[in-house]
Design a protein around this motif. Structure first.
Motif, PDB file in Angstrom:
ATOM      1  N   SER A   8       0.849  -1.193   0.000  1.00  0.00           N
ATOM      2  CA  SER A   8       0.000   0.000   0.000  1.00  0.00           C
ATOM      3  C   SER A   8       0.881   1.240   0.000  1.00  0.00           C
ATOM      4  O   SER A   8       1.830   1.347   0.773  1.00  0.00           O
ATOM      5  CB  SER A   8      -0.910   0.021   1.230  1.00  0.00           C
ATOM      6  OG  SER A   8      -1.610   1.259   1.296  1.00  0.00           O
ATOM      7  N   ALA A  10       0.151   5.013   0.672  1.00  0.00           N
ATOM      8  CA  ALA A  10      -0.972   5.814   1.152  1.00  0.00           C
ATOM      9  C   ALA A  10      -0.587   6.586   2.401  1.00  0.00           C
ATOM     10  O   ALA A  10       0.538   6.472   2.900  1.00  0.00           O
ATOM     11  CB  ALA A  10      -2.180   4.915   1.428  1.00  0.00           C
ATOM     12  N   ALA A  18      -9.003   4.233   8.390  1.00  0.00           N
ATOM     13  CA  ALA A  18      -8.763   4.447   6.961  1.00  0.00           C
ATOM     14  C   ALA A  18      -7.259   4.409   6.693  1.00  0.00           C
ATOM     15  O   ALA A  18      -6.463   4.042   7.560  1.00  0.00           O
ATOM     16  CB  ALA A  18      -9.363   5.782   6.517  1.00  0.00           C
ATOM     17  N   GLY A  19      -6.879   4.774   5.471  1.00  0.00           N
ATOM     18  CA  GLY A  19      -5.469   4.881   5.133  1.00  0.00           C
ATOM     19  C   GLY A  19      -4.695   3.582   5.282  1.00  0.00           C
ATOM     20  O   GLY A  19      -5.236   2.483   5.145  1.00  0.00           O
ATOM     21  N   ASP A  23      -5.757  -0.416   5.170  1.00  0.00           N
ATOM     22  CA  ASP A  23      -5.198  -1.250   4.106  1.00  0.00           C
ATOM     23  C   ASP A  23      -4.552  -2.509   4.672  1.00  0.00           C
ATOM     24  O   ASP A  23      -4.788  -3.618   4.187  1.00  0.00           O
ATOM     25  CB  ASP A  23      -4.170  -0.458   3.297  1.00  0.00           C
ATOM     26  CG  ASP A  23      -4.773   0.732   2.581  1.00  0.00           C
ATOM     27  OD1 ASP A  23      -6.008   0.788   2.448  1.00  0.00           O
ATOM     28  OD2 ASP A  23      -3.999   1.605   2.144  1.00  0.00           O
ATOM     29  N   GLY A  79      -3.310   4.897  -2.427  1.00  0.00           N
ATOM     30  CA  GLY A  79      -4.379   5.658  -1.792  1.00  0.00           C
ATOM     31  C   GLY A  79      -4.067   7.141  -1.788  1.00  0.00           C
ATOM     32  O   GLY A  79      -3.813   7.737  -2.831  1.00  0.00           O
ATOM     33  N   ASP A 106      -6.855   4.205  -5.824  1.00  0.00           N
ATOM     34  CA  ASP A 106      -8.015   4.811  -5.183  1.00  0.00           C
ATOM     35  C   ASP A 106      -7.718   6.302  -5.089  1.00  0.00           C
ATOM     36  O   ASP A 106      -6.942   6.727  -4.228  1.00  0.00           O
ATOM     37  CB  ASP A 106      -8.214   4.210  -3.788  1.00  0.00           C
ATOM     38  CG  ASP A 106      -9.439   4.770  -3.080  1.00  0.00           C
ATOM     39  OD1 ASP A 106     -10.313   5.328  -3.768  1.00  0.00           O
ATOM     40  OD2 ASP A 106      -9.516   4.647  -1.843  1.00  0.00           O
ATOM     41  N   GLY A 211     -13.404   4.853   6.049  1.00  0.00           N
ATOM     42  CA  GLY A 211     -12.428   3.967   5.432  1.00  0.00           C
ATOM     43  C   GLY A 211     -12.995   2.946   4.466  1.00  0.00           C
ATOM     44  O   GLY A 211     -12.296   2.014   4.065  1.00  0.00           O
ATOM     45  N   CYS A 214     -10.965   2.968   1.146  1.00  0.00           N
ATOM     46  CA  CYS A 214      -9.649   2.349   1.353  1.00  0.00           C
ATOM     47  C   CYS A 214      -9.783   0.829   1.426  1.00  0.00           C
ATOM     48  O   CYS A 214      -8.995   0.083   0.839  1.00  0.00           O
ATOM     49  CB  CYS A 214      -9.012   2.861   2.644  1.00  0.00           C
ATOM     50  SG  CYS A 214      -8.795   4.648   2.750  1.00  0.00           S
ATOM     51  N   SER A 218      -8.280  -1.887  -1.295  1.00  0.00           N
ATOM     52  CA  SER A 218      -7.278  -2.821  -0.774  1.00  0.00           C
ATOM     53  C   SER A 218      -7.711  -4.266  -0.962  1.00  0.00           C
ATOM     54  O   SER A 218      -6.892  -5.138  -1.274  1.00  0.00           O
ATOM     55  CB  SER A 218      -7.018  -2.544   0.710  1.00  0.00           C
ATOM     56  OG  SER A 218      -6.416  -1.286   0.886  1.00  0.00           O
TER      57      SER A 218
END
Length: 267
Positions: A8, A10, A18-19, A23, A79, A106, A211, A214, A218
C-alpha cells in the motif's frame, strides 16, 4: 501456494479506520501479507482531519524502490497521494512495474468528514500520471467528476458514461462507486475492455463507514494479487466490504464516522 505480498502506498490514519491502517487490516483479512509506504501523516479521528504532513516525494519514492529491490510484490494499492510532486514520484517508480504487477488506484481526494486530502494542483498529476498505470481505478462519484472536470453523476447512466470516459485515459478498468447516489441501493459500475458490468448492493443503516473506500480498493488489490481478474476481484471485494459494514456497529470507536469491522469473519 505462497502467501501473496501487497504494497500500500498511502497516508496514515492514527484512528485506524482508513489509510494505511485500514489497508493493512484488509490485506490480512483477505489472506495476504501487507506492506506500506507512507505518503503523508494525518492528524485525524472519527470526527475529521485536523492536520496533514506530507512526506517528501523523494523519500516516498525511496520507500517504494527499497521494497521492490528486496520483496516480491504481487500487487500495489495507491491511496492518499497528497500533492502533485508525490504523484509524479510514485508514477516514476511504478512505471517500471506496470506490466508485471497489478496496480489499484483509489484517487483519495476528500476525507469522510469533508477535509481535503489532495491538493488541487495534484488532480491532473493523478489523472494523467497515475491513472494510465492502473489495473483498476476506484473513484467515488465526486472523485470521478473531479478527475474528468465534470459535474457529479446522479444516475446510473451518467455513472457508466463517466466510467467509460475515465477508461479512455488509460487504465485497464474503472470502477465508479455509487455510494453517493440518492437511492436505497449502492450500485457500482465497472468499465473495462469487455464493456460495462454492474455490481449491486443494499445500503446498511449505519454511520460507521470511515475507510470504506480504502478497504474496498485494498480488498481488490489483494484479490488481484491472488490471481483474480478485475471483475472477479471487484465482486469478492464488494461482498467482503458489505460484511464489514454490516458488522461495523459491533465496534465502539469514536463519536463520529466510525470504522468498519475488517475482521468480522473472525470476531
Amino acid at each position: 501456494m505462497s502467501i501473496k505480498n501487497v504494497l500500500s502506498i498511502a497516508g496514515s490514519d492514527p484512528s485506524g479506520g482508513a489509510g494505511i491502517q485500514a489497508d493493512l487490516k484488509t490485506f490480512a483479512a483477505r489472506g495476504t501479507y501487507g506492506m506500506a509506504a507512507l505518503t503523508a501523516l494525518t492528524a485525524q479521528n472519527t470526527q475529521g482531519v485536523t492536520g496533514v504532513h506530507a512526506v517528501p516525494a523523494a523519500f516516498v519514492a525511496n520507500q517504494i524502490r527499497t521494497i521492490f529491490l528486496d520483496v516480491r510484490v504481487d500487487a500495489v494499492k495507491i491511496g492518499m497521494i497528497a500533492n502533485a510532486e508525490i504523484a509524479e514520484a510514485v508514477a516514476d517508480v511504478l512505471r517500471l512495474y506496470r506490466d508485471t504487477v497489478p496496480i489499484v488506484l483509489d484517487p483519495v481526494m476528500i476525507a469522510k468528514g469533508g477535509s481535503p486530502l489532495l491538493a488541487l494542483d495534484a488532480v491532473d498529476a493523478v489523472t494523467y500520471k497515475l491513472m494510465p498505470l492502473a489495473t483498476v481505478v476506484t473513484p467515488n462519484l465526486p472523485e470521478a467528476a473531479a478527475l474528468l472536470g465534470e459535474t457529479i453523476a446522479t444516475t446510473r447512466e451518467e455513472m457508466a458514461a463517466q466510467a467509460e470516459r475515465l477508461l479512455k485515459i488509460g487504465p485497464k478498468a474503472v470502477l465508479v462507486k455509487g455510494g453517493h447516489l440518492d437511492s436505497e441501493d449502492s450500485p457500482d459500475v465497472l468499465a473495462d475492455a469487455t464493456g460495462i458490468h454492474w455490481f449491486e448492493g443494499r445500503r446498511t443503516a449505519t454511520s460507521n463507514t470511515h475507510g470504506t473506500g480504502c478497504t474496498l480498493s485494498s480488498a481488490i488489490a489483494a484479490e488481484l494479487a491472488k490471481g483474480a481478474f478485475p471483475a472477479e476481484a471487484v465482486a469478492i471485494a464488494k461482498t467482503y466490504l458489505a460484511g464489514a459494514i454490516a458488522a461495523a456497529d459491533t465496534l465502539t470507536v469514536g463519536t463520529g464516522h466510525g470504522p468498519v469491522s475488517h475482521f468480522y469473519e473472525w470476531w
